[in-house]
Enzyme design. Structure first.
Site, PDB file in Angstrom:
ATOM      1  N   ASP A   1       0.944  -1.163   0.032  1.00  0.00           N
ATOM      2  CA  ASP A   1       0.104   0.020  -0.056  1.00  0.00           C
ATOM      3  C   ASP A   1       0.763   1.423   0.030  1.00  0.00           C
ATOM      4  O   ASP A   1       2.103   1.327   0.014  1.00  0.00           O
ATOM      5  CB  ASP A   1      -1.091  -0.055   1.156  1.00  0.00           C
TER       6      ASP A   1
ATOM      7  N   ASN B   1      -5.055  12.104   1.362  1.00  0.00           N
ATOM      8  CA  ASN B   1      -6.450  12.458   1.233  1.00  0.00           C
ATOM      9  C   ASN B   1      -6.875  13.826   1.920  1.00  0.00           C
ATOM     10  O   ASN B   1      -7.527  14.514   1.738  1.00  0.00           O
ATOM     11  CB  ASN B   1      -7.205  11.109   1.405  1.00  0.00           C
TER      12      ASN B   1
ATOM     13  N   ASP C   1      -6.876  10.136  -5.500  1.00  0.00           N
ATOM     14  CA  ASP C   1      -7.063   9.288  -6.732  1.00  0.00           C
ATOM     15  C   ASP C   1      -6.037   9.637  -7.673  1.00  0.00           C
ATOM     16  O   ASP C   1      -5.734   8.530  -8.451  1.00  0.00           O
ATOM     17  CB  ASP C   1      -8.553   9.816  -7.182  1.00  0.00           C
TER      18      ASP C   1
ATOM     19  N   ASP D   1      -5.982   1.983  -0.896  1.00  0.00           N
ATOM     20  CA  ASP D   1      -4.568   2.117  -1.280  1.00  0.00           C
ATOM     21  C   ASP D   1      -3.828   0.937  -1.495  1.00  0.00           C
ATOM     22  O   ASP D   1      -2.707   0.790  -1.410  1.00  0.00           O
ATOM     23  CB  ASP D   1      -3.735   3.206  -0.873  1.00  0.00           C
TER      24      ASP D   1
END
Length: 314
Positions: free
Chosen positions: A191, A199, A208, A234
């Site tokens: 990840d 975010n 994104d 993620d």
């Protein structure tokens, strides 16, 4: 009586023809003329019924049932495309593609049955034929549509990688194949480090963007046999067939380094300087899909614990 029968068959909207005990065509109705493009005047009295349907002279279904052909003999010409009638013994029905009809060929559904006299002696056979091309095309289009829908259901909208649903199907198949052939199989999971901060600080659109960039890097990095997945959030996974632990660790290290280099080449602002924590592991003899995934996950957690931006094997 014969005249009445001939008139009835000519009025019959389904293509059909009759052969006698010598396999000669004795009737070829108007619907059969339209279907085949062969006139009754040309074919009646001959044994050329096979030439009307095939590129070479061969037996048709009516010839086979007239001779009392067994299922294995019928199968030699119509393998997997026929079935015995459930009502009349010795009668068959089939569906096949005839490439010599028209510009693109046609699908025909056809049946054949023996004709016997009052004593049960075979005196001929009848074959009927129906054009089922439209149905076949509709079924093919429906199948294609279903396959496309199924494929779309496997794809993650954001990254265009396979999703977690597809991951479990592919992993089960690859584990079975690796066990069957005693070949190595490895799994890599990773990840994005501090992705929540991206975010929270820059917004989900920026998050994104990072996910899409990761997916692009993965596609550039992957080998032809590798399978790429986004679990969600993620989290990503890569199934590596024909790959042992050492090779998987080396491949994962190249990915981490490629992401570092990508950041260093001016993409750092777009990726917000993100790094990857990767866990890799090789399938063991007593592994299930669940234990394999759990071990790779634990390795990825260990990579984070040890400082992130690294690969840990398990």
């Amino acid at each position: 009586m014969l005249q009445i029968l001939a008139s009835a068959l000519n009025a019959f909207p389904v293509a059909c023809f009759l052969i006698n005990s010598e396999h000669r065509v004795i009737h070829w109705n108007m619907a059969c003329e339209v279907l085949t493009g062969v006139s009754a005047r040309v074919i009646v009295g001959t044994k050329d019924q096979g030439k009307a349907f095939y590129a070479c002279d061969r037996m048709v279904m009516a010839d086979l049932v007239l001779d009392g052909a067994a299922s294995n003999q019928v199968d030699a010409l119509y393998h997997g495309k026929f079935r015995p009638s459930s009502t009349v013994p010795g009668t068959y029905e089939a569906e096949d593609f005839f490439p010599n009809f028209g510009k693109e060929g046609r699908w025909l559904y056809f049946t054949a049955a023996r004709i016997c006299d009052v004593h049960g002696t075979p005196i001929g056979a009848i074959e009927t034929l129906q054009d089922v091309t439209a149905r076949q095309q509709a079924e093919a289009a429906l199948h294609l549509s279903n396959e496309r829908f199924k494929a779309l259901s496997w794809i993650d909208d954001l990254t265009q990688l396979y999703n977690s649903r597809r991951f479990h199907e592919v992993l089960d198949n690859e584990i079975s194949r690796a066990a069957r052939y005693a070949h190595p199989l490895s799994l890599m999971v990773f990840d994005i480090d501090y992705f929540k901060q991206i975010n929270d600080t820059h917004g989900h659109q920026e998050g994104d963007r990072v996910l899409r960039l990761i997916a692009e890097q993965l596609r550039q990095w992957q080998r032809e046999a590798d399978h790429l997945f986004r679990f969600g959030g993620d989290e990503f996974a890569v199934i590596l067939p024909e790959t042992n632990a050492a090779a998987a660790h080396s491949a994962a290290t190249r990915l981490v380094e490629a992401w570092r280099q990508f950041n260093g080449n001016g993409a750092g602002a777009a990726t917000h300087g993100s790094t990857l924590s990767v866990g890799v592991t090789q399938l063991k003899a007593d592994d299930t899909a669940e234990t394999l995934v759990r071990r790779a996950d634990q390795a990825a957690y260990e990579a984070k614990r040890l400082g992130r931006d690294r690969v840990i094997g398990a």
